[in-house]
Design a protein around this motif. Structure first.
Motif, short mmCIF file in Angstrom:
data_model
loop_
_atom_site.label_atom_id
_atom_site.label_comp_id
_atom_site.label_asym_id
_atom_site.label_seq_id
_atom_site.Cartn_x
_atom_site.Cartn_y
_atom_site.Cartn_z
N ASP A 43 -6.04 2.45 -1.28
CA ASP A 43 -7.06 1.74 -0.51
C ASP A 43 -7.02 2.08 0.98
N THR A 44 -5.83 2.30 1.52
CA THR A 44 -5.70 2.39 2.98
C THR A 44 -5.16 3.73 3.48
N GLN B 127 3.39 2.18 3.82
CA GLN B 127 4.38 1.12 3.79
C GLN B 127 3.77 -0.22 3.40
N VAL B 128 4.17 -0.74 2.26
CA VAL B 128 3.74 -2.06 1.82
C VAL B 128 4.55 -3.11 2.56
N THR B 129 3.89 -4.20 2.96
CA THR B 129 4.56 -5.29 3.68
C THR B 129 5.09 -6.32 2.68
N LYS C 208 -1.83 -5.40 5.99
CA LYS C 208 -3.05 -5.57 6.78
C LYS C 208 -3.37 -4.24 7.44
N HIS C 209 -4.61 -3.79 7.24
CA HIS C 209 -5.02 -2.48 7.75
C HIS C 209 -6.43 -2.59 8.29
N LEU C 210 -6.61 -2.25 9.58
CA LEU C 210 -7.92 -2.29 10.24
C LEU C 210 -8.59 -3.65 10.05
N GLU C 211 -7.82 -4.73 10.29
CA GLU C 211 -8.30 -6.12 10.22
C GLU C 211 -8.73 -6.54 8.82
N THR C 212 -8.26 -5.79 7.81
CA THR C 212 -8.49 -6.19 6.42
C THR C 212 -7.14 -6.45 5.77
N LYS D 21 -2.20 -16.92 3.47
CA LYS D 21 -1.82 -17.38 4.80
C LYS D 21 -2.14 -16.39 5.91
N THR D 22 -2.41 -15.15 5.55
CA THR D 22 -2.67 -14.13 6.56
C THR D 22 -4.12 -14.19 7.01
N LYS D 23 -4.34 -14.30 8.32
CA LYS D 23 -5.68 -14.34 8.88
C LYS D 23 -6.19 -12.91 9.07
N ALA D 24 -7.42 -12.66 8.64
CA ALA D 24 -8.01 -11.33 8.77
C ALA D 24 -9.53 -11.45 8.79
N GLU D 25 -10.19 -10.41 9.25
CA GLU D 25 -11.65 -10.40 9.27
C GLU D 25 -12.23 -10.19 7.88
N ALA D 26 -11.49 -9.53 7.01
CA ALA D 26 -11.95 -9.28 5.65
C ALA D 26 -10.74 -9.20 4.73
N TYR D 27 -11.03 -9.31 3.42
CA TYR D 27 -9.95 -9.31 2.44
C TYR D 27 -10.34 -8.43 1.25
N VAL D 28 -9.35 -7.70 0.73
CA VAL D 28 -9.49 -7.00 -0.54
C VAL D 28 -8.47 -7.61 -1.48
N MET D 29 -8.96 -8.15 -2.62
CA MET D 29 -8.06 -8.87 -3.53
C MET D 29 -8.19 -8.33 -4.95
N TYR D 30 -7.04 -7.94 -5.51
CA TYR D 30 -6.96 -7.47 -6.88
C TYR D 30 -6.52 -8.62 -7.79
#
Length: 528
Positions: A446-447, A451-453, A464-468, A491-500
């Motif tokens: 996707d990104t 490195q996975v957090t 979190k990558h480019l505010e997603t 809990k993570t604040k972001a402008e957009a989300y991708v959820m599997y």
């Protein structure tokens, strides 16, 4: 730009996209304490397996990270007399050609087969190369012209930097039928067109700097160009020498105006030759950051030739007829010089046709000399990947030879890997590879980040990558559902989300409201 066509090209030009990702399974690690089952944390890798699969499997961690690539692929000479087959008739390559190219592959010429083999591998190497990196490819006259054309296509013609001529033989073969083959080509391409090699204080070139007239500015060298590289009609004037000789302008004109030339004559940078028939430009050693490398490598080092490389292999492996496997090995000094031209002390060097392990040897020697921490990645498909390739690196680390001819160890470490299971099977996740590997693969796809957090309070958060923000809601034995209950754990604040997840209970309107892109986990439908 001319494009090379050959039988089977349409089957391989995008084949690298279809190559599956495989898990790299660490089998053992090695350092100055010897071999151990535990992971010693080494970033140096020796991988046994098909280099096409191995290169694809390196992408999640190393795409755009490799500073220097050196490869010495089969030269396609038609020589079948030794184990490291040099005409692309290796059973694994033939099997691959049959699977990818199909029945059409049965009619391929030797050159067609070689191009089909090389093209997807070069595509993956280009992806792994860093923006400020370069690839060096050794080849001989059999495929040099074809290789140049496909590299122009893959890397870009503006990224072609040189066709370096390296004198591989220290003695000409007077028994050759036609011409004595005394050199190899090494094609050099960069990732970006603006790449430049490091300037080096090469001792073999420093010897040209002398100071016979005790110039206070130190040693100098005559011979730098005074002509203009491009045609300049306004700089096409003649110069009158003090003795009256007329010095005609070069074909394209002088490099500078008459005023500038006169000024440079006053400082001594430009002077008349002793017979006053030409002007000479003087360059001072202490004013140079380093020397620009030549594309003619005939005096790199007295050890940088094939005969010395064979001698070194025999010294490292006195109990094995290793030169029966490698008839034209590359000397470590050659690869070390390339490393000096391209890298800094913490860079990554990759060799996907590793052979006897010369590239790792060169990296370890260079680190020993300058205290660097360069990392190497070697890939070798043949069965001797452990017994020869990795074994050589072990002996270089520990030292080899006896008595006065003993070579001290360089120190260092590596881990040895085999290609494991594919990450996908028939379009579905291969859940047997492990959740950590799957998470890293999904996030990279996707990104393009490696490195996975890991967050203890958000076990399904990837990063979190480019505010997603990315979430992989996965449980091996359960069906997962993207619902308001799951959103309450985010809990993570972001402008957009991708959820599997396996399923989604949120409507399209609700997904838009919360700026969520839902992606279904590609698991076997029969299990859900």
């Amino acid at each position: 730009m001319p494009i090379l066509q050959w039988i089977g090209k349409e089957k391989v030009v995008n084949h690298h996209l279809k190559v599956p990702y495989h898990v790299l399974e660490r089998k053992y690690s090695y350092d100055e304490k010897g071999q151990q089952e535990e992971d010693n944390g080494s970033e140096n890798m020796i991988i046994h397996g098909d280099n096409l699969l191995a290169l694809k499997s390196l992408l999640p961690k190393y795409e755009g990270k490799v500073k220097c690539i050196y490869i010495d692929p089969p030269y396609n000479t038609g020589n079948e007399g030794w184990v490291y087959n040099d005409n692309v008739n290796d059973p694994q390559i033939k099997k691959w050609l049959g699977e990818v190219v199909g029945k059409e592959g049965e009619d391929l010429s030797r050159h067609d087969k070689w191009l089909c083999m090389m093209y997807p591998r070069l595509r993956l190497l280009q992806k792994l190369l860093a923006d400020d990196g370069a690839i060096f490819i050794s080849i001989d006259d059999n495929e040099q012209a074809y290789l140049k054309l496909i590299c122009d296509e893959i890397f870009g013609k503006t990224c072609f930097k040189a066709d370096v001529i390296w004198r591989s033989s220290d003695n000409s073969n007077n028994n050759a039928e036609v011409f004595s083959e005394d050199y190899n080509h090494t094609l050099v391409y960069s990732k970006k067109s603006g790449w430049r090699p490091n300037k080096l204080n090469d001792e073999s070139k420093r010897k040209h700097f002398k100071n016979p007239d005790n110039d206070p500015r130190g040693p100098w060298f005559d011979g730098n160009p005074v002509n203009n590289p491009g045609w300049r009609p306004n700089l096409q004037f003649d110069i009158i020498a003090p003795n009256g000789n007329i010095i005609h302008h070069p074909q394209n004109g002088w490099r500078w105006s008459m005023e500038t030339i006169k000024a440079k004559m006053k400082t001594g940078e430009i002077r008349f030759s002793d017979d006053q028939t030409r002007i000479i430009r003087r360059t001072y050693l202490n004013e140079m950051e380093g020397l620009t490398p030549s594309n003619l490598w005939i005096d790199l080092d007295k050890t940088a030739h094939t005969r010395r490389a064979k001698y070194d292999l025999k010294k490292i492996f006195p109990e094995v007829k290793v030169t029966d496997l490698f008839s034209t090995p590359k000397p470590s000094e050659l690869i070390k010089y390339i490393i000096q031209l391209v890298t800094k002390p913490n860079d990554i060097i990759l060799d996907s046709f590793a052979g006897s392990g010369t590239t790792a040897h060169a990296v370890l020697k260079q680190n020993q000399e300058d205290g660097g921490h360069r990392k190497f990645i070697l890939i070798e498909m043949m069965d001797y990947a452990d017994s020869i390739t990795a074994e050589r690196v072990k002996r270089v680390i520990q030292g080899y030879g006896e008595g006065k001819k003993a070579v001290p160890g360089t120190g260092g470490d590596f881990s040895y890997y085999e290609l494991g299971a594919p990450l996908m099977k028939d379009g579905f996740l291969n859940e047997s590879v492990g959740e950590d590997v799957i998470r890293q693969y999904v996030y990279f796809m996707d990104t393009k980040e490696n490195q996975v957090t890991e967050k203890a309070d958000e076990p399904y958060f990837l990063g979190k990558h480019l505010e997603t923000a990315y979430y992989f809601y996965y449980k091996k034995e359960e069906t997962t559902v993207l619902s308001y209950d799951f959103l309450a754990t985010v809990k993570t604040k972001a402008e957009a989300y991708v959820m599997y997840a396996d399923q989604c209970l949120l409507s399209g309107t609700e997904l838009m409201k919360y700026h969520i892109t839902f992606k279904k986990i590609p698991r076997d439908i029969a299990r859900l």
